[in-house]
Motif scaffolding. Structure first.
Motif, PDB file in Angstrom:
ATOM      1  N   ILE A   1     -96.997 -62.222 -60.649  1.00 14.05           N
ATOM      2  CA  ILE A   1     -96.997 -61.475 -59.390  1.00 14.05           C
ATOM      3  C   ILE A   1     -97.035 -59.965 -59.652  1.00 14.05           C
ATOM      4  O   ILE A   1     -96.799 -59.171 -58.750  1.00 14.05           O
ATOM      5  N   ASN A   2     -97.291 -59.568 -60.920  1.00 10.67           N
ATOM      6  CA  ASN A   2     -97.454 -58.159 -61.282  1.00 10.67           C
ATOM      7  C   ASN A   2     -96.245 -57.307 -60.926  1.00 10.67           C
ATOM      8  O   ASN A   2     -96.387 -56.154 -60.504  1.00 10.67           O
ATOM      9  N   CYS A   3     -95.052 -57.863 -61.109  1.00  6.46           N
ATOM     10  CA  CYS A   3     -93.841 -57.113 -60.762  1.00  6.46           C
ATOM     11  C   CYS A   3     -93.476 -56.077 -61.817  1.00  6.46           C
ATOM     12  O   CYS A   3     -92.774 -55.113 -61.538  1.00  6.46           O
ATOM     13  N   GLY A   4     -93.924 -56.300 -63.063  1.00  2.55           N
ATOM     14  CA  GLY A   4     -93.647 -55.343 -64.134  1.00  2.55           C
ATOM     15  C   GLY A   4     -92.323 -55.543 -64.836  1.00  2.55           C
ATOM     16  O   GLY A   4     -91.941 -54.727 -65.692  1.00  2.55           O
ATOM     17  N   THR A   5     -91.611 -56.608 -64.517  1.00  2.00           N
ATOM     18  CA  THR A   5     -90.327 -56.862 -65.179  1.00  2.00           C
ATOM     19  C   THR A   5     -90.497 -57.028 -66.681  1.00  2.00           C
ATOM     20  O   THR A   5     -89.657 -56.571 -67.472  1.00  2.00           O
TER      21      THR A   5
ATOM     22  N   ARG B   1     -86.680 -62.839 -68.428  1.00  2.00           N
ATOM     23  CA  ARG B   1     -86.490 -62.043 -67.213  1.00  2.00           C
ATOM     24  C   ARG B   1     -87.566 -62.253 -66.157  1.00  2.00           C
ATOM     25  O   ARG B   1     -87.397 -61.825 -65.021  1.00  2.00           O
ATOM     26  N   CYS B   2     -88.671 -62.867 -66.524  1.00  2.00           N
ATOM     27  CA  CYS B   2     -89.760 -63.040 -65.555  1.00  2.00           C
ATOM     28  C   CYS B   2     -89.313 -63.949 -64.414  1.00  2.00           C
ATOM     29  O   CYS B   2     -88.872 -65.080 -64.656  1.00  2.00           O
TER      30      CYS B   2
ATOM     31  N   MET C   1     -89.912 -62.710 -77.004  1.00  2.00           N
ATOM     32  CA  MET C   1     -89.897 -63.493 -75.768  1.00  2.00           C
ATOM     33  C   MET C   1     -88.833 -63.034 -74.774  1.00  2.00           C
ATOM     34  O   MET C   1     -88.373 -63.811 -73.927  1.00  2.00           O
ATOM     35  N   SER C   2     -88.432 -61.766 -74.860  1.00  2.00           N
ATOM     36  CA  SER C   2     -87.555 -61.219 -73.818  1.00  2.00           C
ATOM     37  C   SER C   2     -88.228 -61.298 -72.457  1.00  2.00           C
ATOM     38  O   SER C   2     -87.567 -61.443 -71.425  1.00  2.00           O
TER      39      SER C   2
ATOM     40  N   ALA D   1     -94.915 -66.007 -69.605  1.00  2.00           N
ATOM     41  CA  ALA D   1     -94.585 -65.646 -70.984  1.00  2.00           C
ATOM     42  C   ALA D   1     -95.686 -64.776 -71.588  1.00  2.00           C
ATOM     43  O   ALA D   1     -96.568 -65.287 -72.288  1.00  2.00           O
ATOM     44  N   PRO D   2     -95.666 -63.472 -71.300  1.00  2.00           N
ATOM     45  CA  PRO D   2     -96.657 -62.583 -71.907  1.00  2.00           C
ATOM     46  C   PRO D   2     -96.695 -62.695 -73.432  1.00  2.00           C
ATOM     47  O   PRO D   2     -97.750 -62.515 -74.041  1.00  2.00           O
TER      48      PRO D   2
END
Length: 230
Positions: free
Chosen positions: A22-26, A77-78, A72-73, A83-84
């Motif tokens: 959702i492109n929140c940037g967290t 938090r996502c 994998m931080s 999982a970027p």
């Protein structure tokens, strides 16, 4: 969609790592690498979501995908459990498959990692062993590492290790049958084929740069342009 995105989309790590961004940037806010490098997981996910081959190829040739520490931080938090870090793994593999990794300073270091950590796993059963550490390649260790190498047997005995010995214990000699099993695992999973791709692309880059194999290895092992951190 183009050829590169089609290949990328077949990687299970992309399928599992990019569920519903959702492109929140967290991910960028929590990322340790983003604090030090010119690295933004959110931007990388955005590029992948465009499915645009030109943008994806530029990413595969860039320094950016090699900054991730794969901690994998981002996953923890996502809010949508993306999982970027897994997406980065898929991008790195595709960069190696296509030979694009040799176009970046950090990417070229894959050869040094393959020949040290990768080959050492198959040869000794360990990622790193004390025998591999060469003080000439690591001047930052000063005289301490030379002393440790000269007294290695005594040091490991004092620590209770079983250096190069048979039977149990840290740094023990790995049995031949276990090494053969490791070799089969690398063969079946495509690890050895990936090693070959890294070697082939690196050899081509060395020829392009007019360097011998050893000169190229020394270059990628030691070069740091100093342009990676913020």
């Amino acid at each position: 969609m183009g050829r590169l995105y089609d290949k990328l989309s077949q990687d299970v790590r992309l399928q599992e790592g990019m569920v519903a961004c959702i492109n929140c940037g967290t991910c960028s806010a929590v990322c340790p690498a983003a604090e030090f490098y010119d690295y933004d997981p959110k931007k990388i996910v955005n590029i992948v979501q465009t499915k645009d081959d030109a943008q994806i190829e530029a990413l595969l040739r860039s320094e950016t995908i090699w900054y991730c520490g794969e901690c994998m931080s981002c996953v923890t938090r996502c809010p949508r459990r993306n999982a970027p870090g897994l997406i980065i793994q898929a991008l790195r593999s595709l960069s190696q498959d296509e030979g694009f990794f040799v176009d970046s300073e950090k990417g070229r270091q894959q050869l040094a990692i393959k020949r040290s950590v990768g080959e050492n796993i198959l040869r000794e059963g360990y990622c790193v062993t004390p025998h591999l550490m060469d003080e000439a390649r690591h001047p930052e260790t000063g005289p301490v590492w030379k002393w440790e190498r000269d007294n290695m047997v005594d040091i490991f005995a004092r620590l209770g290790a079983n250096l190069d010995g048979d039977g149990p214990g840290p740094m023990r000699r790995i049995p031949r049958e276990s090494l053969e099993e490791l070799d089969r695992i690398f063969e079946v999973t495509g690890g050895k084929a990936r090693f070959e791709k890294i070697e082939e692309a690196s050899a081509a880059k060395a020829r392009e740069m007019g360097l011998t194999d050893q000169e190229y290895l020394d270059l990628v092992y030691a070069t740091n342009s100093g342009c990676h951190s913020r």
